[in-house]
Scaffold this motif. Structure first.
Motif, mmCIF file in Angstrom:
data_model
loop_
_atom_site.group_PDB
_atom_site.id
_atom_site.type_symbol
_atom_site.label_atom_id
_atom_site.label_comp_id
_atom_site.label_asym_id
_atom_site.label_seq_id
_atom_site.Cartn_x
_atom_site.Cartn_y
_atom_site.Cartn_z
ATOM 1 N N ALA A 1 77.023 97.778 102.095
ATOM 2 C CA ALA A 1 77.110 98.772 103.171
ATOM 3 C C ALA A 1 75.952 98.622 104.152
ATOM 4 O O ALA A 1 76.137 98.768 105.370
ATOM 5 N N THR A 2 74.763 98.320 103.646
ATOM 6 C CA THR A 2 73.623 98.155 104.552
ATOM 7 C C THR A 2 73.758 96.905 105.407
ATOM 8 O O THR A 2 73.308 96.885 106.555
ATOM 9 N N TRP B 1 63.512 101.707 108.168
ATOM 10 C CA TRP B 1 62.820 102.254 106.999
ATOM 11 C C TRP B 1 63.260 101.447 105.792
ATOM 12 O O TRP B 1 64.469 101.265 105.556
ATOM 13 N N LEU B 2 62.308 100.972 105.004
ATOM 14 C CA LEU B 2 62.592 100.225 103.780
ATOM 15 C C LEU B 2 62.024 100.994 102.597
ATOM 16 O O LEU B 2 60.837 101.330 102.595
ATOM 17 N N GLY B 3 62.848 101.273 101.592
ATOM 18 C CA GLY B 3 62.321 102.020 100.465
ATOM 19 C C GLY B 3 63.323 102.317 99.376
ATOM 20 O O GLY B 3 64.311 101.601 99.198
ATOM 21 N N LEU C 1 67.470 102.067 111.385
ATOM 22 C CA LEU C 1 68.223 101.730 110.183
ATOM 23 C C LEU C 1 67.515 102.291 108.960
ATOM 24 O O LEU C 1 66.286 102.193 108.839
ATOM 25 N N ASP C 2 68.295 102.869 108.051
ATOM 26 C CA ASP C 2 67.762 103.427 106.815
ATOM 27 C C ASP C 2 68.206 102.543 105.654
ATOM 28 O O ASP C 2 69.352 102.594 105.223
ATOM 29 N N PHE C 3 67.284 101.742 105.136
ATOM 30 C CA PHE C 3 67.589 100.861 104.018
ATOM 31 C C PHE C 3 66.863 101.352 102.759
ATOM 32 O O PHE C 3 66.035 100.660 102.179
ATOM 33 N N GLN D 1 68.155 91.253 103.893
ATOM 34 C CA GLN D 1 68.207 92.653 104.286
ATOM 35 C C GLN D 1 67.859 92.870 105.754
ATOM 36 O O GLN D 1 68.514 93.667 106.438
ATOM 37 N N VAL D 2 66.874 92.183 106.278
ATOM 38 C CA VAL D 2 66.478 92.378 107.674
ATOM 39 C C VAL D 2 66.720 91.129 108.526
ATOM 40 O O VAL D 2 66.286 91.077 109.684
#
Length: 253
Positions: free
Chosen positions: A46-47, A61-63, A95-97, A115-116
């Protein structure tokens, strides 16, 4: 019979003993994916879809689940956090990851697997480490290198982005976790002092009242049954957004 079993065990033992190199591996800075978990795998894909839909994103945001909670709309006021995200990060097409349960190792895996990739961001906000002190029980000595690896990996994949590294947030999970959190943040503050590419901010003070963590600023105690305070509620997340807003604003263009 006992002697035979003991002899067999001694013969087999060396085959299972870790090598010197294996014994020195810090799992907190090793890429460990969680794709065997269906829900995590679904979140991962989904991300990637979300990333493709926001090619002009300027901030990420990564977390872990604390970051994931930016999207929470629980319907109780205190857990309606998405409007805070929309106010402070909507203008950046952010983006909220955030992934529930992720450690530094899982975030490193995500970075290693795209991811990025393809993003051209001004700012990456990293908030990771709380789960290192949970089930896997990785202490500060393991976690600090893990967070540093996350930062270095992010810099490598987003060379044009500034890194805003947030200290592990305080929680109410026991004295050992408190000690590891404080030690981790102290080491990170020292390591990144004067670093032009990384701004480290410890927000612990926001959640302390009368010398203790203020449980009223967290979602978890409201749950049924109540859980230890870990995830900031709407007020807590608003305080975080306001505290880092001046730094975020520097990278809005």
């Amino acid at each position: 019979m006992r002697r035979a079993l003991l002899a067999a065990a001694l013969l087999l033992a060396p085959a299972f003993a870790p090598t010197a190199a294996q014994a020195k591996v810090n799992l907190a800075e090793a890429p460990i994916g969680r794709t065997d978990l269906p829900w995590w795998n679904a979140r991962w894909h989904a991300t990637l879809v979300e990333k493709a839909a926001h090619p002009n994103a300027r901030l990420v945001w990564l977390g872990d689940s604390i970051t994931y909670y930016w999207q929470r709309q629980g319907g109780h006021g205190y857990d309606d956090i998405k409007p805070v995200w929309d106010k402070y990060y909507g203008p950046y097409d952010a983006l909220d990851f955030g992934f529930i349960g992720d450690t530094t190792a899982s975030l490193i895996w995500r970075l290693d697997h795209g991811q990025v990739a393809g993003l051209h961001l001004k700012l990456a906000i990293i908030l990771i480490g709380a789960n290192n002190f949970g089930r896997v029980h990785w202490d500060a000595a393991m976690t600090v290198p893990g967070i540093e690896s996350v930062v270095a990996n992010t810099q490598k994949r987003l060379p044009g982005a500034h890194i805003l590294l947030l200290g592990v947030l305080p929680c109410i999970r026991g004295p050992w976790v408190d000690a590891q959190t404080i030690a981790t943040n102290a080491d990170l503050a020292k390591h990144y002092e004067g670093n032009e590419g990384v701004t480290f901010v410890d927000l612990r003070h926001l959640f302390i009242k009368d010398g203790k963590v203020d449980a009223s600023l967290f979602v978890d105690p409201h749950l049924t049954p109540p859980e230890p305070a870990l995830h900031p509620d709407r007020e807590g997340m608003t305080m975080i957004a306001q505290a880092i807003a001046p730094i975020v604003k520097k990278y809005e263009n």
